[in-house]
Write a protein that holds these residues in place. Structure first.
Motif, PDB file in Angstrom:
ATOM      1  N   ASP A   1       0.836  -1.198   0.000  1.00 53.77           N
ATOM      2  CA  ASP A   1       0.000   0.000   0.000  1.00 53.77           C
ATOM      3  C   ASP A   1       0.873   1.251   0.000  1.00 53.77           C
ATOM      4  OD1 ASP A   1      -2.538   1.386   0.150  1.00 53.77           O
ATOM      5  OD2 ASP A   1      -1.969   1.881   2.204  1.00 53.77           O
ATOM      6  N   ARG A   2       1.938   1.260   0.798  1.00 54.22           N
ATOM      7  CA  ARG A   2       2.839   2.409   0.852  1.00 54.22           C
ATOM      8  C   ARG A   2       3.512   2.620  -0.496  1.00 54.22           C
ATOM      9  NH1 ARG A   2       8.100   2.450   1.193  1.00 54.22           N
ATOM     10  NH2 ARG A   2       8.195   0.263   1.842  1.00 54.22           N
ATOM     11  N   LEU A   3       3.977   1.542  -1.124  1.00 55.85           N
ATOM     12  CA  LEU A   3       4.637   1.652  -2.420  1.00 55.85           C
ATOM     13  C   LEU A   3       3.668   2.161  -3.485  1.00 55.85           C
ATOM     14  CD1 LEU A   3       6.732  -1.639  -2.388  1.00 55.85           C
ATOM     15  CD2 LEU A   3       7.508   0.680  -1.881  1.00 55.85           C
ATOM     16  N   TYR A   4       2.407   1.739  -3.395  1.00 56.96           N
ATOM     17  CA  TYR A   4       1.392   2.196  -4.342  1.00 56.96           C
ATOM     18  C   TYR A   4       1.184   3.707  -4.204  1.00 56.96           C
ATOM     19  CZ  TYR A   4      -3.220   2.878  -6.452  1.00 56.96           C
ATOM     20  OH  TYR A   4      -4.272   3.349  -7.197  1.00 56.96           O
ATOM     21  N   ARG A   5       1.096   4.185  -2.980  1.00 52.49           N
ATOM     22  CA  ARG A   5       0.875   5.623  -2.759  1.00 52.49           C
ATOM     23  C   ARG A   5       2.042   6.457  -3.263  1.00 52.49           C
ATOM     24  NH1 ARG A   5      -0.749   3.814   2.344  1.00 52.49           N
ATOM     25  NH2 ARG A   5       1.155   4.700   3.246  1.00 52.49           N
ATOM     26  N   ASP A   6       3.227   5.874  -3.315  1.00 52.26           N
ATOM     27  CA  ASP A   6       4.399   6.610  -3.790  1.00 52.26           C
ATOM     28  C   ASP A   6       4.452   6.725  -5.310  1.00 52.26           C
ATOM     29  OD1 ASP A   6       5.249   7.028  -1.220  1.00 52.26           O
ATOM     30  OD2 ASP A   6       6.657   5.337  -1.203  1.00 52.26           O
ATOM     31  N   LEU A   7       3.613   5.957  -6.001  1.00 58.56           N
ATOM     32  CA  LEU A   7       3.607   5.984  -7.457  1.00 58.56           C
ATOM     33  C   LEU A   7       2.959   7.272  -7.961  1.00 58.56           C
ATOM     34  CD1 LEU A   7       2.401   2.329  -8.167  1.00 58.56           C
ATOM     35  CD2 LEU A   7       4.739   3.201  -8.381  1.00 58.56           C
ATOM     36  N   ARG A   8       3.320   7.663  -9.189  1.00 60.54           N
ATOM     37  CA  ARG A   8       2.675   8.811  -9.810  1.00 60.54           C
ATOM     38  C   ARG A   8       1.233   8.463 -10.161  1.00 60.54           C
ATOM     39  NH1 ARG A   8       6.027  12.943 -11.333  1.00 60.54           N
ATOM     40  NH2 ARG A   8       8.253  12.543 -11.016  1.00 60.54           N
ATOM     41  N   ALA A   9       0.404   9.493 -10.263  1.00 61.83           N
ATOM     42  CA  ALA A   9      -1.034   9.299 -10.484  1.00 61.83           C
ATOM     43  C   ALA A   9      -1.305   8.483 -11.751  1.00 61.83           C
ATOM     44  CB  ALA A   9      -1.744  10.650 -10.557  1.00 61.83           C
TER      45      ALA A   9
ATOM     46  N   THR B   1       0.614   6.243 -13.169  1.00 65.53           N
ATOM     47  CA  THR B   1       0.972   4.846 -12.938  1.00 65.53           C
ATOM     48  C   THR B   1      -0.074   4.163 -12.063  1.00 65.53           C
ATOM     49  OG1 THR B   1       3.320   5.444 -13.082  1.00 65.53           O
ATOM     50  CG2 THR B   1       2.797   3.309 -12.116  1.00 65.53           C
ATOM     51  N   GLN B   2      -0.583   4.882 -11.070  1.00 65.31           N
ATOM     52  CA  GLN B   2      -1.636   4.327 -10.223  1.00 65.31           C
ATOM     53  C   GLN B   2      -2.873   3.979 -11.050  1.00 65.31           C
ATOM     54  OE1 GLN B   2      -2.548   6.935  -6.969  1.00 65.31           O
ATOM     55  NE2 GLN B   2      -0.587   6.635  -5.953  1.00 65.31           N
ATOM     56  N   ARG B   3      -3.234   4.846 -11.995  1.00 63.99           N
ATOM     57  CA  ARG B   3      -4.411   4.575 -12.825  1.00 63.99           C
ATOM     58  C   ARG B   3      -4.208   3.307 -13.651  1.00 63.99           C
ATOM     59  NH1 ARG B   3      -4.340  10.281 -13.367  1.00 63.99           N
ATOM     60  NH2 ARG B   3      -3.245  10.149 -15.375  1.00 63.99           N
ATOM     61  N   GLY B   4      -2.989   3.120 -14.148  1.00 63.89           N
ATOM     62  CA  GLY B   4      -2.693   1.906 -14.895  1.00 63.89           C
ATOM     63  C   GLY B   4      -2.801   0.662 -14.027  1.00 63.89           C
ATOM     64  N   TYR B   5      -2.280   0.742 -12.819  1.00 63.44           N
ATOM     65  CA  TYR B   5      -2.379  -0.378 -11.885  1.00 63.44           C
ATOM     66  C   TYR B   5      -3.839  -0.671 -11.564  1.00 63.44           C
ATOM     67  CZ  TYR B   5       2.598  -0.879 -10.717  1.00 63.44           C
ATOM     68  OH  TYR B   5       3.927  -1.151 -10.749  1.00 63.44           O
TER      69      TYR B   5
END
Length: 234
Positions: free
Chosen positions: A1-9, A11-15
Motif C-alpha cells: 500500500d505504501r509503495l502504491y501511494r508513492d507511485l505517480r497518479a 501509474t496508479q491509474r494503470g495499476y
C-alpha cells in the motif's frame, strides 16, 4: 500500500485498471486456487486481442502474489509460491524507431519552413535528451541555465543535465526560441509554445501538427519513414 501511494497518479491509474481486469477474471476464486495454468490461460486468451495489456495484467498478478507471499503464514491469503512467475511472457515489439540523422534534419527544416519553429526545437531536444513527448513539451525556460540544459523525467524523477558546450547548435536554437517569444511578448515558464495560440502544446494538437511536418519532410525524401514503417512520434 505504501509503495502504491508513492507511485505517480498516471501509474496508479494503470495499476487500478489492471487490477480491475484481474478482479473481473478471478475475483470469485480463492488465492490458493490460482495456479500457473490458470494465469497462463488468461494470458493467452487476452494476448490475442491486447498483447500489451495481457502482459501488464500478468505483471500485476506477479506483484499481488509476491505481496501474498510476504503475509504472515497464518493469513488465509498467504502463498508459498508465486504462480504468475511461471508464466512466460512474450516480449513486446519496440515502441520507438530510431530515425537516421538526415531524417531528423529534414524534420527540423520542414518545421521551420511552415512556421512551426517550436516543433523543430522539440525534435532537436528529443534528439539530444531522449525524453518522452510529455517531458519535451513541458520543458521550462528555467531548465536552460548555468551553461547546461537541466531536465527532470516526469515518470522517474531522474535529473538529466546536458552541458551546452556539447550541443552548441541546440543551445542557439533554444536562444532563438526565447527570442521569438520575446518578440511576441509571450510570458510564462514553458519554453515550447504553439505558434498559433502562444500557449503550451496539448499532446493531441502537437501530434497532429507533427504529422503535418513529417509529410512536408517526406516531400524531399521519398524514403522518409512513414506511418507504414512504424514511424515514431515525438
Amino acid at each position: 500500500d505504501r509503495l502504491y501511494r508513492d507511485l505517480r497518479a498516471k501509474t496508479q491509474r494503470g495499476y487500478d485498471w489492471n487490477l480491475k481486469i484481474l478482479e473481473q477474471e478471478f475475483g470469485d476464486d480463492p488465492v490458493q486456487a490460482l495456479d500457473a495454468a490458470a494465469i497462463e490461460k488468461f494470458y493467452l486468451l487476452h494476448r490475442e486481442r491486447t498483447p500489451a495489456k495481457a502482459r501488464a495484467c500478468v505483471v500485476m498478478a506477479r506483484i499481488l502474489f509476491a505481496f501474498a507471499g510476504r503475509l504472515p503464514r497464518d493469513s488465509p491469503e498467504w502463498l508459498a509460491d508465486n504462480p504468475a512467475r511461471k508464466v512466460r511472457l512474450k516480449g513486446s515489439p519496440p515502441s520507438a524507431v530510431v530515425w537516421p540523422r538526415m531524417a531528423l534534419a529534414l524534420m527540423v527544416e520542414a518545421a521551420d519552413k511552415i512556421g512551426l519553429h517550436s516543433i523543430g526545437t522539440a525534435i532537436a531536444l528529443k534528439e539530444w535528451l531522449g525524453q518522452r513527448q510529455r517531458d519535451v513539451l513541458a520543458f521550462e525556460r528555467a531548465a536552460f541555465r548555468d551553461g547546461a540544459i537541466v531536465v527532470e523525467q516526469s515518470k522517474t524523477g531522474a535529473r538529466v543535465a546536458l552541458p551546452v558546450a556539447v550541443v552548441a547548435k541546440l543551445a542557439r536554437r533554444l536562444e532563438d526560441e526565447l527570442a521569438r517569444q520575446r518578440e511576441r511578448n509571450v510570458a510564462g515558464k514553458t519554453l515550447l509554445l504553439c505558434e498559433t495560440t502562444s500557449r503550451p502544446w496539448s499532446g493531441d494538437h502537437f501530434r497532429h501538427e507533427f504529422a503535418r511536418v513529417r509529410a512536408k519532410a517526406a516531400e524531399k525524401w521519398p524514403a522518409f519513414p512513414g506511418d507504414g514503417d512504424g514511424a515514431p512520434v515525438l
